[in-house]
Design an enzyme around this catalytic site. Structure first.
Site, mmCIF file in Angstrom:
data_model
loop_
_atom_site.group_PDB
_atom_site.id
_atom_site.type_symbol
_atom_site.label_atom_id
_atom_site.label_comp_id
_atom_site.label_asym_id
_atom_site.label_seq_id
_atom_site.Cartn_x
_atom_site.Cartn_y
_atom_site.Cartn_z
ATOM 1 N N CYS A 1 19.319 35.730 8.087
ATOM 2 C CA CYS A 1 19.173 34.327 7.976
ATOM 3 C C CYS A 1 18.574 33.488 9.294
ATOM 4 C CB CYS A 1 20.528 33.656 7.683
ATOM 5 S SG CYS A 1 21.843 34.299 8.930
ATOM 6 N N GLU B 1 27.933 27.991 6.228
ATOM 7 C CA GLU B 1 26.577 28.952 7.022
ATOM 8 C C GLU B 1 25.692 29.058 6.043
ATOM 9 O OE1 GLU B 1 26.777 30.219 10.256
ATOM 10 O OE2 GLU B 1 28.662 29.216 10.624
HETATM 11 P P1 NAD Z 1 23.996 32.843 -2.460
HETATM 12 O O1 NAD Z 1 24.194 31.411 -1.827
HETATM 13 O O2 NAD Z 1 23.286 33.074 -3.564
HETATM 14 O O3 NAD Z 1 25.432 33.455 -2.895
HETATM 15 C C1 NAD Z 1 26.485 33.666 -1.621
HETATM 16 C C2 NAD Z 1 27.806 34.093 -2.190
HETATM 17 O O4 NAD Z 1 27.848 32.577 -3.104
HETATM 18 C C3 NAD Z 1 27.947 35.080 -3.172
HETATM 19 O O5 NAD Z 1 28.966 35.720 -2.783
HETATM 20 C C4 NAD Z 1 27.612 34.513 -4.494
HETATM 21 O O6 NAD Z 1 28.635 35.390 -5.538
HETATM 22 C C5 NAD Z 1 28.186 33.003 -4.699
HETATM 23 N N1 NAD Z 1 27.935 32.307 -5.561
HETATM 24 C C6 NAD Z 1 26.603 32.402 -6.018
HETATM 25 N N2 NAD Z 1 26.262 31.251 -6.880
HETATM 26 C C7 NAD Z 1 27.431 30.718 -6.916
HETATM 27 C C8 NAD Z 1 27.595 29.456 -7.634
HETATM 28 N N3 NAD Z 1 26.958 28.705 -8.417
HETATM 29 N N4 NAD Z 1 29.104 28.943 -7.419
HETATM 30 C C9 NAD Z 1 29.989 29.720 -6.457
HETATM 31 N N5 NAD Z 1 29.682 30.746 -5.921
HETATM 32 C C10 NAD Z 1 28.443 31.204 -6.257
HETATM 33 O O7 NAD Z 1 23.344 33.448 -1.341
HETATM 34 P P2 NAD Z 1 22.900 34.928 -1.097
HETATM 35 O O8 NAD Z 1 21.629 35.053 -1.860
HETATM 36 O O9 NAD Z 1 23.857 36.028 -1.326
HETATM 37 O O10 NAD Z 1 22.342 35.049 0.291
HETATM 38 C C11 NAD Z 1 21.278 34.728 0.962
HETATM 39 C C12 NAD Z 1 21.306 33.423 1.621
HETATM 40 O O11 NAD Z 1 22.157 33.254 2.538
HETATM 41 C C13 NAD Z 1 20.113 33.022 2.062
HETATM 42 O O12 NAD Z 1 19.712 31.836 2.241
HETATM 43 C C14 NAD Z 1 20.454 33.196 3.727
HETATM 44 O O13 NAD Z 1 19.567 32.374 4.584
HETATM 45 C C15 NAD Z 1 21.857 32.759 3.876
HETATM 46 N N6 NAD Z 1 22.319 33.202 4.845
HETATM 47 C C16 NAD Z 1 23.124 32.461 5.893
HETATM 48 C C17 NAD Z 1 23.786 32.804 6.868
HETATM 49 C C18 NAD Z 1 24.177 32.066 8.010
HETATM 50 O O14 NAD Z 1 25.038 32.751 8.733
HETATM 51 N N7 NAD Z 1 24.039 30.975 8.128
HETATM 52 C C19 NAD Z 1 23.873 34.538 6.894
HETATM 53 C C20 NAD Z 1 23.549 35.098 6.065
HETATM 54 C C21 NAD Z 1 22.809 34.771 5.008
#
Ligand code: NAD
Length: 456
Positions: free
Chosen positions: A242, A208
């Site tokens: 998002c 997602e």
């Molecule tokens: P992110 O991708 O930075 O982090 C998401 C999760 O991944 C966190 O739990 C984090 O600890 C983990 N993570 C981060 N870097 C990692 C790595 N290198 N390896 C493994 N795990 C890692 O996202 P965010 O900043 O927490 O959230 C915001 C983003 O999420 C925005 O881009 C938003 O559009 C998206 N989002 C999408 C939806 C959807 O339903 N499509 C919903 C909410 C947010």
């Protein structure tokens, strides 16, 4: 610790306990009870993390999850049943059916923007389908992460469901294990990392992800209402949604009316002193807060632009006609900043929209039915709404998810159950008749084979 948890979940799954629908239902009900008991505490945690207003915490986090739970409790039995399909004549005599079965251990990794809902909602589908789960909430919403861990500890033994808290290192450690399903919500950048790790074990995934969501307002739109709905959808959760409209493409003849309407509604919602409003959240992470402030440099502002570093407050801000190559038009904004771009002719729209890969959401405000239809058909995006924003997420009968760069897979309601289930196809042959056609030596006429068409 991760290795031990994974081993314990493997062992528990092998007992076949989660394949009993009564067991699944019993735990969904326990989870429902605990969530009802902890609802206020969850709202407090969300407030502690980013001053999320209680109304928004109820409407967009806890109540959404409770509705999802109620629906799963009511339907888990019927969803879990095998589905008989019409038997193939070639298999006569036979009974043929599809039997949903759980994958095994599911890893759920979630982000900070809707930290409760985006962790618990996938969990419900995973449990209804009979899986075990390990949840990894975001390190940037630590209070919500803690309360999720507390709820889960109270309801489930760790070999069934458990929470592992922490940041990238913990996530990396978890991803090094073999999972039977991975459900990731977050950025497209990290989604690619998750997909690569999953590929090592051929683990199926739901991703997602994110996108730059266009919001078109044409000349025929009901402008007053459009302005109100856009201001609402853009500013809930302080724009950290998002599927929030990312940028507006407005016909030049109605731009003025739209901008006036947006300004009036922002003040109507949050008063003249927006910072003092209890109904407007803060930016959750300092990194993102700084990025958002930087996006405003050199821009022509129609409204807002104020901020307060003390608690990462960023005022709702309307940006006028940003340059195509400015940072604000590079990637997802993900905050209370709304770029407004005017167009004169419909042919100009494509130039903007096609610059970005598949968006997660897509919005059109128009009373021209042909235009609405054309826009909905022309572009590939996760999901969309005509004459409103965001609300397509609210119907459990609509799968929620992205496409291409904005994600893989869709969930909610029955779609979640299906997502977390492998659908086994089974044929049960009768033994009282065995048509000899398929066996060698092949004496049957080749023309007859062509007529039968499908042998296997
Ligand atoms: P992110 O991708 O930075 O982090 C998401 C999760 O991944 C966190 O739990 C984090 O600890 C983990 N993570 C981060 N870097 C990692 C790595 N290198 N390896 C493994 N795990 C890692 O996202 P965010 O900043 O927490 O959230 C915001 C983003 O999420 C925005 O881009 C938003 O559009 C998206 N989002 C999408 C939806 C959807 O339903 N499509 C919903 C909410 C947010």
């Amino acid at each position: 610790m991760v290795k031990q948890l994974v081993a314990a979940q493997n062992e528990f799954f092998a007992t076949q306990k989660t394949k009993e629908v009564a067991h699944r239902k019993q735990y969904l009900i326990k989870l429902q009870q605990e969530m009802l008991d902890q609802e206020d505490a969850v709202c407090d945690a969300l407030y502690a993390d980013f001053k999320k207003p209680k109304f928004e915490s109820l409407a967009t986090e806890t109540q959404l999850v409770l509705a999802e739970l109620k629906h799963a409790i009511k339907n888990v039995k019927s969803w879990s049943k095998s589905n008989r399909v019409g038997a193939s004549l070639l298999n006569f005599p036979s009974k043929e059916w599809i039997q949903p079965e759980p994958y095994g251990k599911v890893l759920v990794i979630s982000p900070w923007n809707y930290p409760f809902m985006l962790t618990m909602s996938p969990l419900i589908g995973a449990l209804a389908a009979g899986n075990t789960a390990i949840l990894k909430p975001s390190e940037f919403s630590p209070n919500t992460s803690k309360i999720i861990a507390r709820i889960i500890r109270k309801v489930f033994p760790p070999e069934y469901v458990t929470v592992v808290e922490g940041g990238v290192e913990v996530s990396t450690e978890l991803l090094a294990e073999k999972w039977e399903y991975i459900f990731f919500t977050g950025s497209t950048r990290v989604g690619k990392i998750v997909y690569k790790k999953a590929a090592e074990h051929l683990t199926p995934v739901t991703l997602e992800l994110s996108g730059k969501n266009p919001c078109i307002v044409d000349e025929t739109a009901a402008i007053t209402l459009a302005a109100k709905r856009i201001a609402w959808g853009k500013l809930i959760n302080a724009g950290q949604t998002c599927i929030a409209p990312d940028y507006i493409l407005v016909h030049k003849n109605v731009k003025r009316a739209l901008v006036d309407g947006l300004k009036a509604n922002i003040n109507q919602f949050y008063g003249e002193n927006i910072e003092a409003s209890n109904d407007f959240a803060r930016i959750t992470t300092s990194k993102h807060y700084e990025e958002l402030k930087a996006m405003l440099k050199g821009q022509n502002l129609l409204f807002g632009g104020n901020y307060n570093d003390d608690d990462q407050y960023l005022e709702p801000t309307l940006v006028d006609e940003p340059q195509e190559d400015s940072t604000i038009m590079e990637g997802e904004v993900f905050g209370p900043i709304l770029p407004i771009i005017s167009y004169e002719d419909e042919s100009e729209l494509d130039e903007y929209i096609s610059r970005f890969p598949n968006s997660l959401a897509f919005y059109v405000f128009s009373n021209n039915k042909k235009f609405q239809k054309r826009m909905m058909r022309q572009y590939s995006f996760g999901g969309g709404t005509i004459n409103d924003v965001v609300v397509h997420i609210s119907n459990k009968d609509l799968p929620f998810g992205g496409v291409g760069q904005s994600g893989i897979g869709g969930y909610h309601g029955k779609y979640s159950f299906d997502l977390f289930s492998h659908h086994k196809s089974i044929v049960k042959r009768g033994t009282w008749l065995d048509v000899p056609l398929r066996y060698a030596p092949y004496n049957i006429s080749l023309n007859l084979i062509r007529k039968i068409k499908y042998f296997f």
